[in-house]
Scaffold this motif. Structure first.
Motif, PDB file in Angstrom:
ATOM      1  N   ARG A  10       0.842  -1.175   0.000  1.00 27.27           N
ATOM      2  CA  ARG A  10       0.000   0.000   0.000  1.00 27.27           C
ATOM      3  C   ARG A  10       0.883   1.231   0.000  1.00 27.27           C
ATOM      4  O   ARG A  10       1.891   1.283   0.686  1.00 27.27           O
ATOM      5  N   ARG A  11       0.499   2.208  -0.753  1.00 29.64           N
ATOM      6  CA  ARG A  11       1.256   3.434  -0.801  1.00 29.64           C
ATOM      7  C   ARG A  11       0.959   4.227   0.474  1.00 29.64           C
ATOM      8  O   ARG A  11      -0.192   4.352   0.897  1.00 29.64           O
ATOM      9  N   LEU A  12       1.973   4.791   1.010  1.00 29.62           N
ATOM     10  CA  LEU A  12       1.783   5.559   2.227  1.00 29.62           C
ATOM     11  C   LEU A  12       1.193   6.944   1.946  1.00 29.62           C
ATOM     12  O   LEU A  12       0.347   7.433   2.685  1.00 29.62           O
ATOM     13  N   TYR A  13       1.658   7.560   0.903  1.00 28.73           N
ATOM     14  CA  TYR A  13       1.181   8.890   0.579  1.00 28.73           C
ATOM     15  C   TYR A  13       0.577   8.865  -0.808  1.00 28.73           C
ATOM     16  O   TYR A  13       1.212   8.533  -1.775  1.00 28.73           O
ATOM     17  N   GLU A  14      -0.691   9.187  -0.838  1.00 23.60           N
ATOM     18  CA  GLU A  14      -1.367   9.242  -2.139  1.00 23.60           C
ATOM     19  C   GLU A  14      -1.759  10.677  -2.429  1.00 23.60           C
ATOM     20  O   GLU A  14      -2.091  11.440  -1.523  1.00 23.60           O
ATOM     21  N   ARG A  15      -1.719  10.978  -3.651  1.00 19.69           N
ATOM     22  CA  ARG A  15      -2.117  12.315  -4.065  1.00 19.69           C
ATOM     23  C   ARG A  15      -3.620  12.398  -4.166  1.00 19.69           C
ATOM     24  O   ARG A  15      -4.248  11.569  -4.817  1.00 19.69           O
TER      25      ARG A  15
END
Length: 129
Positions: free
Chosen positions: A121-126
Protein backbone atom coordinates in the motif's frame (compact mmCIF):
# COMPACT_ATOMS: atom_id res chain seq x y z
CA UNK A 1 72.71 -48.89 58.77
CA UNK A 2 70.92 -46.64 56.28
CA UNK A 3 68.47 -44.14 57.58
CA UNK A 4 64.79 -44.57 56.88
CA UNK A 5 63.38 -42.13 54.33
CA UNK A 6 59.69 -41.25 54.46
CA UNK A 7 57.39 -41.61 51.49
CA UNK A 8 57.23 -38.64 49.11
CA UNK A 9 53.85 -36.94 48.61
CA UNK A 10 53.35 -34.23 46.00
CA UNK A 11 52.11 -30.92 47.37
CA UNK A 12 49.65 -30.76 44.47
CA UNK A 13 48.58 -32.96 41.56
CA UNK A 14 50.90 -30.98 39.29
CA UNK A 15 54.00 -31.51 41.45
CA UNK A 16 56.62 -33.64 39.69
CA UNK A 17 58.67 -36.17 41.59
CA UNK A 18 62.17 -34.84 42.26
CA UNK A 19 65.20 -36.75 40.87
CA UNK A 20 65.93 -38.46 44.22
CA UNK A 21 62.38 -39.90 44.30
CA UNK A 22 62.63 -41.00 40.65
CA UNK A 23 65.86 -42.84 41.55
CA UNK A 24 64.15 -44.58 44.51
CA UNK A 25 61.25 -45.64 42.25
CA UNK A 26 63.66 -46.99 39.64
CA UNK A 27 65.68 -48.90 42.26
CA UNK A 28 62.58 -50.25 44.03
CA UNK A 29 61.27 -51.83 40.80
CA UNK A 30 64.78 -52.86 39.65
CA UNK A 31 64.45 -50.79 36.47
CA UNK A 32 61.57 -52.84 35.03
CA UNK A 33 58.74 -51.11 33.16
CA UNK A 34 55.56 -51.90 35.07
CA UNK A 35 53.50 -51.92 31.85
CA UNK A 36 55.44 -54.18 29.47
CA UNK A 37 57.59 -55.89 32.15
CA UNK A 38 60.78 -55.32 30.12
CA UNK A 39 64.02 -53.95 31.54
CA UNK A 40 64.57 -50.22 30.97
CA UNK A 41 67.95 -50.07 29.23
CA UNK A 42 70.61 -47.45 29.79
CA UNK A 43 69.84 -44.39 27.67
CA UNK A 44 66.14 -45.24 27.17
CA UNK A 45 63.69 -42.58 28.24
CA UNK A 46 61.32 -43.51 31.04
CA UNK A 47 58.73 -41.73 33.11
CA UNK A 48 57.39 -42.12 36.61
CA UNK A 49 53.86 -43.30 35.84
CA UNK A 50 50.94 -43.14 38.25
CA UNK A 51 49.73 -46.74 38.58
CA UNK A 52 46.25 -45.43 39.38
CA UNK A 53 45.92 -42.26 37.32
CA UNK A 54 45.27 -38.99 39.10
CA UNK A 55 42.15 -38.39 37.00
CA UNK A 56 40.82 -41.76 38.15
CA UNK A 57 41.34 -41.10 41.86
CA UNK A 58 45.01 -42.01 42.35
CA UNK A 59 47.33 -40.16 44.71
CA UNK A 60 50.42 -38.17 43.79
CA UNK A 61 52.58 -40.25 46.11
CA UNK A 62 55.71 -42.36 45.79
CA UNK A 63 53.76 -45.56 46.45
CA UNK A 64 51.52 -44.86 43.44
CA UNK A 65 54.45 -44.26 41.05
CA UNK A 66 56.24 -46.88 38.95
CA UNK A 67 58.77 -46.66 36.12
CA UNK A 68 57.44 -46.98 32.56
CA UNK A 69 58.95 -46.63 29.11
CA UNK A 70 57.90 -43.35 27.49
CA UNK A 71 56.22 -45.17 24.59
CA UNK A 72 54.33 -47.49 26.98
CA UNK A 73 53.25 -44.53 29.10
CA UNK A 74 51.61 -42.75 26.14
CA UNK A 75 49.30 -45.71 25.50
CA UNK A 76 48.34 -46.06 29.16
CA UNK A 77 47.57 -42.35 29.44
CA UNK A 78 45.19 -42.58 26.48
CA UNK A 79 43.39 -45.51 28.12
CA UNK A 80 43.15 -43.62 31.42
CA UNK A 81 41.57 -40.61 29.72
CA UNK A 82 39.13 -42.86 27.84
CA UNK A 83 38.12 -44.58 31.08
CA UNK A 84 37.62 -41.22 32.83
CA UNK A 85 35.41 -39.95 30.00
CA UNK A 86 33.22 -43.05 30.16
CA UNK A 87 32.87 -42.86 33.94
CA UNK A 88 32.01 -39.15 33.77
CA UNK A 89 29.39 -39.74 31.06
CA UNK A 90 27.69 -42.57 32.98
CA UNK A 91 27.78 -40.57 36.22
CA UNK A 92 26.28 -37.51 34.55
CA UNK A 93 23.51 -39.63 33.06
CA UNK A 94 22.66 -41.24 36.42
CA UNK A 95 22.71 -37.99 38.37
CA UNK A 96 20.54 -36.18 35.84
CA UNK A 97 23.16 -33.60 34.91
CA UNK A 98 23.20 -34.62 31.26
CA UNK A 99 20.19 -33.83 29.12
CA UNK A 100 18.32 -36.83 27.75
CA UNK A 101 19.16 -37.52 24.15
CA UNK A 102 15.74 -38.70 23.02
CA UNK A 103 14.38 -37.98 19.57
CA UNK A 104 11.57 -36.00 21.15
CA UNK A 105 14.00 -33.51 22.63
CA UNK A 106 15.62 -33.01 19.23
CA UNK A 107 12.36 -32.72 17.27
CA UNK A 108 12.09 -29.64 15.15
CA UNK A 109 9.32 -27.19 15.91
CA UNK A 110 6.86 -26.95 13.03
CA UNK A 111 6.64 -23.55 11.39
CA UNK A 112 3.20 -21.96 11.11
CA UNK A 113 1.69 -22.18 7.61
CA UNK A 114 2.38 -19.24 5.32
CA UNK A 115 -0.56 -16.95 4.62
CA UNK A 116 -0.91 -14.87 1.51
CA UNK A 117 0.29 -11.39 2.23
CA UNK A 118 -1.63 -8.25 1.40
CA UNK A 119 -0.61 -6.16 -1.60
CA UNK A 120 1.71 -3.27 -0.84
CA UNK A 121 0.00 0.00 0.00
CA UNK A 122 1.26 3.43 -0.80
CA UNK A 123 1.78 5.56 2.23
CA UNK A 124 1.18 8.89 0.58
CA UNK A 125 -1.37 9.24 -2.14
CA UNK A 126 -2.12 12.32 -4.06
CA UNK A 127 -5.59 13.57 -3.62
CA UNK A 128 -6.95 15.52 -6.54
CA UNK A 129 -9.58 18.19 -6.02
Amino acid sequence: MARKVGEWFGKSDNAKAPPRVRQRIYDRDKGVCHLCKLQIKVGETWQADHVIALINGGKNAESNLAPAHSHCHVGKTALDVKEKAKVAKVRAKHTGVQKPSSKLARAKVAKPPLTKSLPPRRLYERIEP
